[in-house]
Design a protein around this motif. Structure first.
Motif, PDB file in Angstrom:
ATOM      1  N   PHE A 213       0.817  -1.209   0.000  1.00  0.00           N
ATOM      2  CA  PHE A 213       0.000   0.000   0.000  1.00  0.00           C
ATOM      3  C   PHE A 213       0.857   1.269   0.000  1.00  0.00           C
ATOM      4  CE2 PHE A 213      -2.596   3.293   2.078  1.00  0.00           C
ATOM      5  CZ  PHE A 213      -3.636   3.338   1.171  1.00  0.00           C
ATOM      6  N   TRP A 248      -6.919   3.410  -4.624  1.00  0.00           N
ATOM      7  CA  TRP A 248      -6.243   3.819  -3.390  1.00  0.00           C
ATOM      8  C   TRP A 248      -7.236   3.883  -2.231  1.00  0.00           C
ATOM      9  CZ3 TRP A 248      -6.106   7.985   0.089  1.00  0.00           C
ATOM     10  CH2 TRP A 248      -4.998   7.996   0.926  1.00  0.00           C
ATOM     11  N   HIS A 256      -8.458  -0.100   6.785  1.00  0.00           N
ATOM     12  CA  HIS A 256      -9.290   0.370   7.888  1.00  0.00           C
ATOM     13  C   HIS A 256     -10.161  -0.737   8.424  1.00  0.00           C
ATOM     14  CE1 HIS A 256     -10.066   4.706   8.896  1.00  0.00           C
ATOM     15  NE2 HIS A 256      -8.805   4.603   8.532  1.00  0.00           N
ATOM     16  N   THR A 260      -9.088  -1.213  12.106  1.00  0.00           N
ATOM     17  CA  THR A 260      -9.883  -0.489  13.099  1.00  0.00           C
ATOM     18  C   THR A 260     -11.242  -1.120  13.358  1.00  0.00           C
ATOM     19  OG1 THR A 260     -10.897   1.011  11.522  1.00  0.00           O
ATOM     20  CG2 THR A 260      -8.777   1.652  12.413  1.00  0.00           C
TER      21      THR A 260
ATOM     22  N   THR B  19     -17.585  10.345  14.170  1.00  0.00           N
ATOM     23  CA  THR B  19     -16.160  10.079  14.339  1.00  0.00           C
ATOM     24  C   THR B  19     -15.884   8.617  14.644  1.00  0.00           C
ATOM     25  OG1 THR B  19     -16.339  10.724  16.632  1.00  0.00           O
ATOM     26  CG2 THR B  19     -15.616  12.412  15.092  1.00  0.00           C
ATOM     27  N   MET B  21     -15.281   4.581  13.881  1.00  0.00           N
ATOM     28  CA  MET B  21     -14.520   3.862  12.857  1.00  0.00           C
ATOM     29  C   MET B  21     -15.419   3.360  11.745  1.00  0.00           C
ATOM     30  SD  MET B  21     -11.551   4.052  13.604  1.00  0.00           S
ATOM     31  CE  MET B  21     -10.817   4.854  14.979  1.00  0.00           C
ATOM     32  N   SER B  89     -14.793  13.933  10.118  1.00  0.00           N
ATOM     33  CA  SER B  89     -14.657  12.715  10.912  1.00  0.00           C
ATOM     34  C   SER B  89     -13.194  12.451  11.232  1.00  0.00           C
ATOM     35  CB  SER B  89     -15.275  11.560  10.134  1.00  0.00           C
ATOM     36  OG  SER B  89     -14.874  10.339  10.657  1.00  0.00           O
ATOM     37  N   LEU B  90     -12.366  12.652  10.222  1.00  0.00           N
ATOM     38  CA  LEU B  90     -10.928  12.402  10.388  1.00  0.00           C
ATOM     39  C   LEU B  90     -10.340  13.309  11.466  1.00  0.00           C
ATOM     40  CD1 LEU B  90      -8.297  11.168   9.267  1.00  0.00           C
ATOM     41  CD2 LEU B  90      -8.268  12.963   7.590  1.00  0.00           C
ATOM     42  N   CYS B  93     -11.492  12.523  14.857  1.00  0.00           N
ATOM     43  CA  CYS B  93     -10.927  11.277  15.365  1.00  0.00           C
ATOM     44  C   CYS B  93      -9.465  11.459  15.720  1.00  0.00           C
ATOM     45  CB  CYS B  93     -11.098  10.212  14.276  1.00  0.00           C
ATOM     46  SG  CYS B  93     -10.132   8.751  14.472  1.00  0.00           S
ATOM     47  N   ARG B  97      -6.911  11.851  19.481  1.00  0.00           N
ATOM     48  CA  ARG B  97      -5.910  10.794  19.589  1.00  0.00           C
ATOM     49  C   ARG B  97      -4.506  11.382  19.648  1.00  0.00           C
ATOM     50  NH1 ARG B  97      -6.847   7.172  14.866  1.00  0.00           N
ATOM     51  NH2 ARG B  97      -4.711   6.547  15.264  1.00  0.00           N
ATOM     52  N   ARG B 159       4.421   3.626  16.158  1.00  0.00           N
ATOM     53  CA  ARG B 159       3.350   3.209  15.269  1.00  0.00           C
ATOM     54  C   ARG B 159       2.209   4.217  15.281  1.00  0.00           C
ATOM     55  NH1 ARG B 159       0.721  -1.244  13.102  1.00  0.00           N
ATOM     56  NH2 ARG B 159      -1.478  -0.782  13.003  1.00  0.00           N
ATOM     57  N   ASN B 163       0.901   6.740  12.376  1.00  0.00           N
ATOM     58  CA  ASN B 163      -0.496   6.734  11.964  1.00  0.00           C
ATOM     59  C   ASN B 163      -1.092   8.138  12.033  1.00  0.00           C
ATOM     60  OD1 ASN B 163      -3.542   6.401  12.919  1.00  0.00           O
ATOM     61  ND2 ASN B 163      -2.974   4.678  11.613  1.00  0.00           N
ATOM     62  N   PHE B 166       0.302  10.314   9.310  1.00  0.00           N
ATOM     63  CA  PHE B 166      -0.349   9.986   8.039  1.00  0.00           C
ATOM     64  C   PHE B 166      -1.691  10.692   7.897  1.00  0.00           C
ATOM     65  CE2 PHE B 166      -3.513   7.141   6.010  1.00  0.00           C
ATOM     66  CZ  PHE B 166      -3.077   7.251   4.709  1.00  0.00           C
ATOM     67  N   HIS B 167      -2.537  10.543   8.906  1.00  0.00           N
ATOM     68  CA  HIS B 167      -3.878  11.128   8.794  1.00  0.00           C
ATOM     69  C   HIS B 167      -3.835  12.650   8.750  1.00  0.00           C
ATOM     70  CE1 HIS B 167      -5.108   7.029   9.894  1.00  0.00           C
ATOM     71  NE2 HIS B 167      -6.237   7.328   9.277  1.00  0.00           N
ATOM     72  N   SER B 438       3.986   3.610  10.345  1.00  0.00           N
ATOM     73  CA  SER B 438       2.908   2.938  11.059  1.00  0.00           C
ATOM     74  C   SER B 438       2.716   1.501  10.599  1.00  0.00           C
ATOM     75  CB  SER B 438       1.634   3.763  10.940  1.00  0.00           C
ATOM     76  OG  SER B 438       0.673   3.079  10.222  1.00  0.00           O
TER      77      SER B 438
HETATM   78  C1  HEM Z   1      -9.271  10.350   4.182  1.00  0.00           C
HETATM   79  C2  HEM Z   1      -9.658   9.367   4.908  1.00  0.00           C
HETATM   80  C3  HEM Z   1      -8.791   8.284   5.508  1.00  0.00           C
HETATM   81  C4  HEM Z   1      -7.836   7.524   4.909  1.00  0.00           C
HETATM   82  C5  HEM Z   1      -7.382   7.569   3.447  1.00  0.00           C
HETATM   83  C6  HEM Z   1      -7.312   6.643   5.906  1.00  0.00           C
HETATM   84  C7  HEM Z   1      -6.339   5.683   5.686  1.00  0.00           C
HETATM   85  C8  HEM Z   1      -5.859   4.800   6.640  1.00  0.00           C
HETATM   86  C9  HEM Z   1      -4.927   3.751   6.401  1.00  0.00           C
HETATM   87  C10 HEM Z   1      -4.321   3.430   5.040  1.00  0.00           C
HETATM   88  C11 HEM Z   1      -4.697   3.116   7.564  1.00  0.00           C
HETATM   89  C12 HEM Z   1      -3.809   1.902   7.792  1.00  0.00           C
HETATM   90  C13 HEM Z   1      -2.385   2.244   7.927  1.00  0.00           C
HETATM   91  C14 HEM Z   1      -2.017   2.600   9.316  1.00  0.00           C
HETATM   92  O1  HEM Z   1      -2.197   1.806  10.241  1.00  0.00           O
HETATM   93  O2  HEM Z   1      -1.473   3.704   9.483  1.00  0.00           O
HETATM   94  C15 HEM Z   1      -5.479   3.769   8.572  1.00  0.00           C
HETATM   95  C16 HEM Z   1      -5.496   3.416   9.912  1.00  0.00           C
HETATM   96  C17 HEM Z   1      -6.297   4.021  10.852  1.00  0.00           C
HETATM   97  N1  HEM Z   1      -7.186   5.073  10.640  1.00  0.00           N
HETATM   98 FE1  HEM Z   1      -7.544   5.988   8.910  1.00  0.00          FE
HETATM   99  N2  HEM Z   1      -7.944   6.882   7.094  1.00  0.00           N
HETATM  100  C18 HEM Z   1      -8.868   7.883   6.884  1.00  0.00           C
HETATM  101  C19 HEM Z   1      -9.744   8.404   7.794  1.00  0.00           C
HETATM  102  C20 HEM Z   1      -9.809   8.020   9.134  1.00  0.00           C
HETATM  103  C21 HEM Z   1     -10.807   8.447  10.056  1.00  0.00           C
HETATM  104  C22 HEM Z   1     -11.962   9.362   9.694  1.00  0.00           C
HETATM  105  C23 HEM Z   1     -10.520   7.865  11.245  1.00  0.00           C
HETATM  106  C24 HEM Z   1     -11.279   7.963  12.550  1.00  0.00           C
HETATM  107  C25 HEM Z   1     -12.575   7.871  12.647  1.00  0.00           C
HETATM  108  C26 HEM Z   1      -9.338   7.075  11.083  1.00  0.00           C
HETATM  109  C27 HEM Z   1      -8.723   6.332  12.071  1.00  0.00           C
HETATM  110  C28 HEM Z   1      -7.763   5.366  11.855  1.00  0.00           C
HETATM  111  C29 HEM Z   1      -7.250   4.477  12.864  1.00  0.00           C
HETATM  112  C30 HEM Z   1      -7.653   4.436  14.337  1.00  0.00           C
HETATM  113  C31 HEM Z   1      -6.340   3.629  12.224  1.00  0.00           C
HETATM  114  C32 HEM Z   1      -5.550   2.460  12.806  1.00  0.00           C
HETATM  115  C33 HEM Z   1      -4.510   2.779  13.759  1.00  0.00           C
HETATM  116  C34 HEM Z   1      -3.819   1.504  14.139  1.00  0.00           C
HETATM  117  O3  HEM Z   1      -4.284   0.847  15.042  1.00  0.00           O
HETATM  118  O4  HEM Z   1      -2.841   1.178  13.491  1.00  0.00           O
HETATM  119  N3  HEM Z   1      -8.936   7.179   9.776  1.00  0.00           N
HETATM  120  N4  HEM Z   1      -6.185   4.791   7.975  1.00  0.00           N
END
Ligand code: HEM
Lengths: 299, 482
Positions: A213, A248, A256, A260, B19, B21, B89-90, B93, B97, B159, B163, B166-167, B438
């Motif tokens: 990815f 993507w 996700h 999650t 917000t 998941m 939402s992002l 969230c 965190r 990690r 993460n 990234f967001h 991450s």
């Molecule tokens: C534009 C929208 C988003 C994209 C493209 C995106 C993308 C990703 C990707 C690719 C991962 C997996 C890679 C990693 O672990 O870092 C991830 C993990 C995660 N995302 Fe997102 N995300 C988005 C929005 C959100 C939102 C809105 C939330 C919260 C509600 C969120 C919460 C999380 C969490 C908690 C993890 C996992 C953390 C972990 O335990 O490793 N993300 N996201």
């Protein structure tokens, strides 16, 4: 070597590798088919004897490696003949893509007990190469000016590698779904006895996706940088760009869902298949029937 | 009062839903699906001609699709709603965190759970010295919480940092895209080799400004096209290279320096880039009236129709009475066949020919209706001649004469100002960095507790493998009977 001899030699090598892939396919088919023994009389249990066919499997793997090497040299020579990287049109995408796909398979083969995957892998590679040499073939030629950029090399090579690994993850997810279906009703079929457990298949497809990815993300960004240099905008919602975006987002959703929301097994496998098919769709549909700035395929 | 509380709790409930998941996942999938029609229907911003064609081909359906904004998906309210919700939402969230994470960095790992035997990787071993365990774990860079009879250790905080990075970078990219469209501009100008382009609004053939960008913010540069070389492959006629040499003054009137623009090599003035987008030929002619007075002398931009640059255009001479127009095509390398008539068989000028029909009457230039420079509305005109000229040949059409004197190359310069793109690139780089950190950092906890025996247990986030071996190594490393 003149560029003409290199081009001809490259063609020969691609054909040769197809022949070897066909043999590899046969060997894998023999391994799967001949492992089945008739049921013992008076019992409904069948026992499988893998020793008899393990050899066929090993031969299959050896063929795969050989075919990979031939194809590798073929692809390199194609590049030499045109004096550039070998991914300027659909024919070249296809042979390089098949190469990346085989490489991904050989890579996991080394780490896991996954020889059985050789069957779907060899048949998909054969189909890809077959289409490439019959429908997509174009003579080796230099690039149009818009394609002359270091970012082409970076963007396309990473996209091809990502694609190879995504497709492998798809094969595994599909295997998961099929075997799971059997296990729910009649139990694991004979030909699948030697395959890893469902849990292993499930994590394996996830790991492959998680592994590439970031590479796919990078590939999309490299494409944007190239588009900025060539067309004056880094993102223009051209059909090809739109589908790269969709792929993507689909894989982001998949990660996700796993990380999650905790999806596992069937749901995750379906999502993986969906994401992978958006990639395939982009490759096939947009190149052949699509419009927009990305249609260099000459079809 | 109670309704107030209710609406507040409703809001809070709504926020928690947004917000969550599951919502993030649904919105992500929706975003992907919503983008699909954008690739299936022609889009106004990319392909206005195709949209017009769609309206002609599907007169019933097209207005309905248009009402649903299917010809401008990516600026439609429903597409915007999805990505805005996703990003709210992002942020909702990720911000909390981030704060938690920042606190955690300075905090000790959580307390050792009471019953270790319920955890994964639980084993009991012969009693070992906790000091020894602590030293071992410290050497392995665990953070450690030492209590009287237990150790709680954790590793892999990075990690979560990755993460979050990234967001948050995704938010940065979104902002950068917004900045680019609100504060940017984009325009096109066609100039002949030898001519000068001055960066003022009137120099553009077409130009669009973002909401908060205006004419006054155009960068003061001028570009003179001095030479244009197009190289073609003689075997396939395919273009190999385009190279435009220019003289640049920045600011206006400053000293000029020489630069080269190529297809993948724009010229930059800060956040403004100048691209070489297209090229073609402008044939030059001299038109004289009956008395021999020159009424037209110069190049006219023609539009290429194919890869060999068969070009069409119109030469309008309003200063004659009656007015004269030439509906014309230019063939850089002339060739003929039965079906197509005259056409060009090579994109370079080897054997040029100027073909035209001469029209006499009203060119319609004063009607106020904007006219294409490449076409003539001949409805009010009469055809009085038809001719193909070779270089330097003259044709007398009764009302006057026309001489085909040569040609110039023209180039289309695209000028784009995107002040957001640097941030977008930064966001993209940080996003990849965060993603790599991450996805390839393993976060895990290890607990050791003294009882009658020593208890060991561990927990790996998301069931990431490798912890088992790590615990085995730990046990081996601290056991006395090595
Ligand atoms: C534009 C929208 C988003 C994209 C493209 C995106 C993308 C990703 C990707 C690719 C991962 C997996 C890679 C990693 O672990 O870092 C991830 C993990 C995660 N995302 Fe997102 N995300 C988005 C929005 C959100 C939102 C809105 C939330 C919260 C509600 C969120 C919460 C999380 C969490 C908690 C993890 C996992 C953390 C972990 O335990 O490793 N993300 N996201």
């Amino acid at each position: 070597m003149t560029s003409r001899t290199a081009a001809l030699l490259s063609n020969d090598l691609v054909y040769a590798s197809m022949a070897i892939f066909a043999l590899a396919f046969l060997a894998h088919a023999i391994e799967v088919a001949w492992s089945v023994k008739a049921p013992v009389k008076g019992s409904n249990k069948t026992k499988l004897d893998f020793n008899r066919t393990a050899r066929a499997g090993r031969i299959g793997s050896a063929m795969m490696i050989l075919a990979f090497l031939l194809l590798f040299v073929g692809v390199v020579l194609r590049g030499i003949s045109a004096d550039r990287v070998p991914w300027g049109n659909m024919y070249e995408f296809s042979i390089t893509g098949a190469l990346a796909f085989t490489a991904a398979y050989l890579f996991v083969l080394k780490k896991y007990e996954l020889r059985w995957l050789g069957l779907p892998v060899s048949i998909s590679v054969l189909l890809t190469l077959g289409t490439a040499v019959t429908i997509l073939y174009v003579p080796s030629a230099p690039l149009v000016p818009a394609l002359k950029s270091i970012w082409l090399t970076i963007h396309v090579s990473t996209a091809i590698i990502s694609g190879g690994v995504f497709l492998l993850a798809n094969c595994i997810a599909a295997a998961y779904l099929i075997i799971e279906k059997y296990e729910k009703s009649t139990g694991r079929p004979r030909w699948a006895i030697k395959l890893p457990t469902l849990e292993v298949l499930d994590t394996l497809s996830y790991r492959l996706v998680a592994l590439v990815f970031p590479l796919w993300t990078f590939s999309v960004i490299a494409g944007a940088i190239w588009a900025e240099a060539a067309w004056g905008r880094y993102w223009g919602w051209d059909p090809k760009e739109t589908w790269a975006f969709i792929t993507w987002v689909a894989y982001a959703a998949y990660l996700h869902a796993r990380v999650t929301v905790g999806w596992r097994g069937r749901k995750a496998a379906w999502l993986c298949l969906f994401a992978g098919s958006t990639f395939l769709f982009n490759y096939v549909y947009i190149n052949i029937w699509g419009t927009g700035k990305h249609t260099y395929s000459g079809l | 009062m109670s309704t107030y509380l209710d609406s507040r709790s409703f809001l809070r409930w709504g926020w928690r839903q947004l917000t969550s998941m599951r919502t993030a996942l649904i919105l992500l999938l929706l975003l992907g699906v919503a983008a699909i029609p954008g690739s299936l229907f022609p889009q106004r911003t990319q392909n206005p001609m195709q949209v017009r064609q769609y309206f002609i081909d599907n007169p019933e359906l097209a207005p309905w699709l248009d009402r649903l904004k299917l010809f401008e998906v990516f600026s439609s309210p429903w597409f915007s709603a999805i990505y805005l919700l996703l990003f709210i939402s992002l942020i909702g969230c990720v911000l909390p965190r981030s704060i938690d994470h920042a606190k955690n960095i300075f905090a000790k790992p959580p307390l050792t759970p009471k019953y270790l035997d319920r955890m994964e990787h639980f084993t009991e071993i012969k009693k070992v010295d906790l000091d020894l365990v602590e030293a071992y774990l410290r050497k392995k860079h665990y953070r450690i919480r030492r209590d009287s009879n237990s150790i709680s250790a954790e590793k892999g905080y990075l990690r979560e940092s990755g993460n979050l990075l990234f967001h948050l970078s995704l938010v940065l990219i979104l902002i950068a895209v917004g900045v680019g469209s609100l504060f940017g501009m984009r325009g096109d100008s066609i100039i002949n080799v030898g001519e000068r382009f001055v960066n003022t609004p009137t120099s553009y053939d077409s130009v669009g400004f973002g909401k908060y960008q205006s004419e006054s913010t155009l960068k003061p540069f001028s570009i003179t096209a001095t030479k244009f070389v197009a190289t073609y492959d003689p075997a396939t006629n395919a273009p190999i290279d385009y190279e435009l040499t220019v003289k640049v003054a920045y600011p206006f009137g400053g000293t000029e320096r020489s630069e080269v623009i190529k297809v993948n090599q724009p010229l930059s003035f800060g956040s403004t880039n100048v691209y070489l987008q297209a090229n073609g030929y402008s044939p030059t002619v001299i038109v004289r009236d009956k008395s021999g007075k020159v009424v037209f002398d110069g190049p006219t931009t023609f539009l290429p129709q194919d890869g060999n640059l068969t070009s069409i255009g119109s030469i309008k001479v309003p200063d004659m009475s009656p007015q004269i127009g030439f509906v014309s095509s230019f063939l850089p390398t002339a060739d003929r066949d039965e079906i197509r008539g005259g056409f060009s068989s090579y994109p370079e000028v080897l054997d040029p020919r100027l073909l035209f029909a001469v029209w006499k009457g009203d060119l319609g230039l004063n009607t106020g209706v904007p006219q294409s420079v490449y076409r003539i509305d001949t409805s009010e005109m009469e055809r009085i001649g038809l001719k193909a000229l070779v270089l330097n040949e003259t044709y007398d059409f009764g009302e006057g004469s026309i001489t085909f004197t040569g040609w110039k190359s023209w180039v289309n310069l695209q000028i784009v100002d995107d002040p957001g793109k640097g941030f977008a690139l930064l966001g993209a780089i940080l996003a990849i960095l965060g993603l790599l950190i991450s996805l390839f950092t393993r976060q895990r906890r290890v607990w050791i507790k003294q009882g009658r025996k020593t208890q060991v247990a561990g927990l790996a986030k998301n069931g990431i493998p490798g912890l088992e071996e790590e615990i085995a190594a730990l046990i081996k490393g601290v056991s006395n009977d090595k």
